[in-house]
Design a protein around this motif. Structure first.
Motif, short mmCIF file in Angstrom:
data_model
loop_
_atom_site.label_atom_id
_atom_site.label_comp_id
_atom_site.label_asym_id
_atom_site.label_seq_id
_atom_site.Cartn_x
_atom_site.Cartn_y
_atom_site.Cartn_z
N MET A 143 0.74 -1.19 0.03
CA MET A 143 -0.03 0.03 -0.06
C MET A 143 0.89 1.33 0.06
N GLN A 144 1.83 1.14 0.61
CA GLN A 144 2.79 2.49 1.06
C GLN A 144 3.44 2.65 -0.54
N SER A 145 3.92 1.56 -0.89
CA SER A 145 4.78 1.71 -2.47
C SER A 145 3.63 2.11 -3.40
N PHE A 146 2.34 1.87 -3.36
CA PHE A 146 1.32 2.09 -4.38
C PHE A 146 1.13 3.84 -4.13
N PHE A 147 1.10 4.09 -3.30
CA PHE A 147 0.97 5.59 -2.82
C PHE A 147 1.98 6.48 -3.18
N LEU A 149 7.59 4.52 6.64
CA LEU A 149 8.55 3.28 6.83
C LEU A 149 9.48 3.24 8.03
N ILE A 150 9.61 4.27 8.41
CA ILE A 150 10.55 4.34 9.70
C ILE A 150 9.59 4.41 11.06
N GLY A 151 9.64 3.09 11.63
CA GLY A 151 8.49 2.90 12.32
C GLY A 151 8.26 3.87 13.37
N PHE A 152 9.30 4.26 14.29
CA PHE A 152 9.05 5.68 15.20
C PHE A 152 8.55 6.71 14.59
N LEU A 153 8.51 6.98 13.34
CA LEU A 153 8.16 8.38 12.94
C LEU A 153 6.77 8.35 12.36
N LYS A 154 6.09 7.05 12.29
CA LYS A 154 4.75 6.54 11.96
C LYS A 154 3.66 6.77 12.95
N ILE A 155 2.60 7.62 12.78
CA ILE A 155 1.54 7.95 13.45
C ILE A 155 0.51 6.78 13.55
N GLU A 156 0.36 5.78 14.56
CA GLU A 156 -0.59 5.09 14.41
C GLU A 156 -1.95 5.25 15.47
N SER A 157 -1.71 6.20 16.19
CA SER A 157 -2.80 6.63 17.10
C SER A 157 -4.03 7.06 16.29
N CYS A 164 -0.04 6.97 6.36
CA CYS A 164 -0.32 6.50 7.75
C CYS A 164 -1.72 6.02 7.49
N VAL A 165 -2.99 6.79 7.34
CA VAL A 165 -4.31 6.41 7.45
C VAL A 165 -4.26 5.13 6.78
N MET A 166 -3.85 5.16 5.34
CA MET A 166 -4.21 4.01 4.40
C MET A 166 -3.56 2.74 5.06
N THR A 167 -2.37 2.78 5.76
CA THR A 167 -1.82 1.81 6.04
C THR A 167 -2.27 1.04 7.47
N VAL A 168 -2.53 2.16 8.31
CA VAL A 168 -3.14 1.55 9.61
C VAL A 168 -4.79 1.11 9.56
#
Length: 422
Positions: A151-155, A321-329, A376-380
């Protein structure tokens, strides 16, 4: 046809081959999903020369969006009954035919303006909207039950289409600026590149993507969970499915949430995407062409602004792709989305009182936040969904994304009310 032995839905496969190639193909398919439209935006100065009184960057965008949102609404409502393979291939073929038709119109009329030619261009731009709804909804729904990296690669490919077209536009402007009909030569080159890209996407989706082992695994897993949308793709890859759409299993098919239940459960994600694109499209691209005034860069100014937006939009799509920089909340995604609305007064006062350096910084931040929050939204959002649910949710999210674009395009006209241009 062969039957593929795969792990049960709750098992992790020992080895899934083709992950890297799948990521590359997803990037190219994403690129092809938006390159035609980005080419239209990037050659906006050519259309402003042909149709100076018709606000082409705003009108063409406004033509495009109703067809996109109307088509995706129909497709999202019926997604569980629609063959994903036929849907995606049809979308890429329509992109190919419409870009080719724009070249034919320009060559047939020798690059002349006039209301007749403008209407013809609008017709094929409407075709882009229909194609976009087929491809984006179909691909996002398909990738939602696969690895998040796909999904990340598509976007990222979607974002790359913007920076590639902007970069080429700057090169062609430098190369053709002083030559006769330079804008037209650049426009035809862009449409030619778009046409080739769409043809490549048809081939990759039809003959490469579905045959990768990792893609076959996830589609078979989705079929075991009750998905009927993947049956043609599995058949093309040599995997037999049962009449009920499942892939040769005796296990009970898990019950999926209805589309309405999925929307209620994920309404915050849907609103995030809607609000992200309402804000972005209320500024980009019409404001940049018609509301930023005259500066030292002259005719290069809007092109530089669009290039900076596209560059940061692309870069930001790799940050998650950098885990700690991704917002998942969910809460922080909504807060970040709402905070972006401070861009509205910022752009207004910068256009009125600031210089070009401040505007370049602002447009870079707009692109940075747009791409980052989208990925972030599309992958979470699809996490925890079964295959059929993820496919349905992917279509819902794209519908809200396109709805946000449509609303943003409409609101974009507010910038020119009262300034003597409307």
């Amino acid at each position: 046809m062969a039957v593929m032995n795969v792990a049960a839905p709750n098992e992790t496969p020992v080895k899934l081959e083709g992950k890297f190639l799948a990521i590359v193909v997803c990037w190219i398919l994403g690129f092809g999903s938006l390159v035609a439209w980005n080419s239209m935006l990037t050659i906006g100065d050519y259309y402003y020369e042909l149709f100076p009184d018709y606000h082409p960057s705003r009108v063409l965008t406004l033509v495009y969006q109703p067809f996109a949102i109307g088509t995706i609404a129909i497709l999202a409502y019926n997604e569980s009954k629609i063959d994903t393979r036929k849907r995606n291939i049809a979308g890429y073929i329509l992109f190919f035919l419409c870009t080719l038709a724009l070249i034919v119109i320009d060559l047939a009329t020798s690059g002349k303006g006039g209301i007749g030619n403008y209407i013809g261009i609008c017709v094929f731009v409407a075709g882009f909207g229909v194609a976009d709804a087929h491809v984006q909804g179909g691909m996002v729904g398909d990738l939602a039950f696969m690895k998040p990296e796909f999904m990340q690669s598509f976007f990222a490919g979607l974002g790359a289409s913007g920076i590639v077209t902007s970069g080429l536009r700057l090169i062609t402007k430098a190369a053709f600026d002083k030559s006769p009909h330079g804008l037209r030569k650049g426009a035809i080159l862009f449409l030619g590149i778009s046409t080739f890209s769409e043809f490549l996407c048809i081939l990759l989706y039809a003959f490469v993507f579905g045959k990768l082992p990792i893609v076959k695994y996830y589609r078979t897993k989705a079929a075991k969970e009750g998905s009927k949308t993947v049956s043609s793709d599995l058949a093309a890859a040599g995997i037999q499915t049962e009449p009920n759409g499942t892939a040769d299993i005796d296990a009970k098919v898990p019950e999926r949430l209805s589309t309405k239940q999925l929307l209620v459960k994920n309404i915050d994600y849907a609103l995030d995407l809607f609000l992200i694109y309402v804000l972005t499209l209320s500024i980009f691209p019409g404001f940049l062409y018609e509301n930023t005034g005259h500066h030292q860069l002259g005719s290069w100014y809007p092109l530089v602004l669009i290039a900076m937006y596209n560059a940061w939009d692309l870069i930001s799509r790799y940050i998650p792709l950098i885990g700690f920089l991704k917002i998942e909340s969910r809460k922080w995604l909504m807060i970040a989305t709402l905070t972006r609305f401070f861009f509205v007064p910022a752009f207004y006062f910068t256009a009125k009182y600031g210089d070009q350096g401040w505007m370049i910084m602002l447009i870079s931040l707009l692109g940075l936040t747009n791409g980052y929050l989208t990925v972030c939204v599309m992958t979470v959002a699809p996490k925890g969904c079964t295959g059929p649910e993820a496919n349905a949710l992917g279509n819902i999210l794209v519908m809200f994304l396109l709805g946000g674009i449509f609303a943003g395009v409409a609101l974009d006209w507010l910038w020119i009310i009262g300034n003597g241009k409307f």
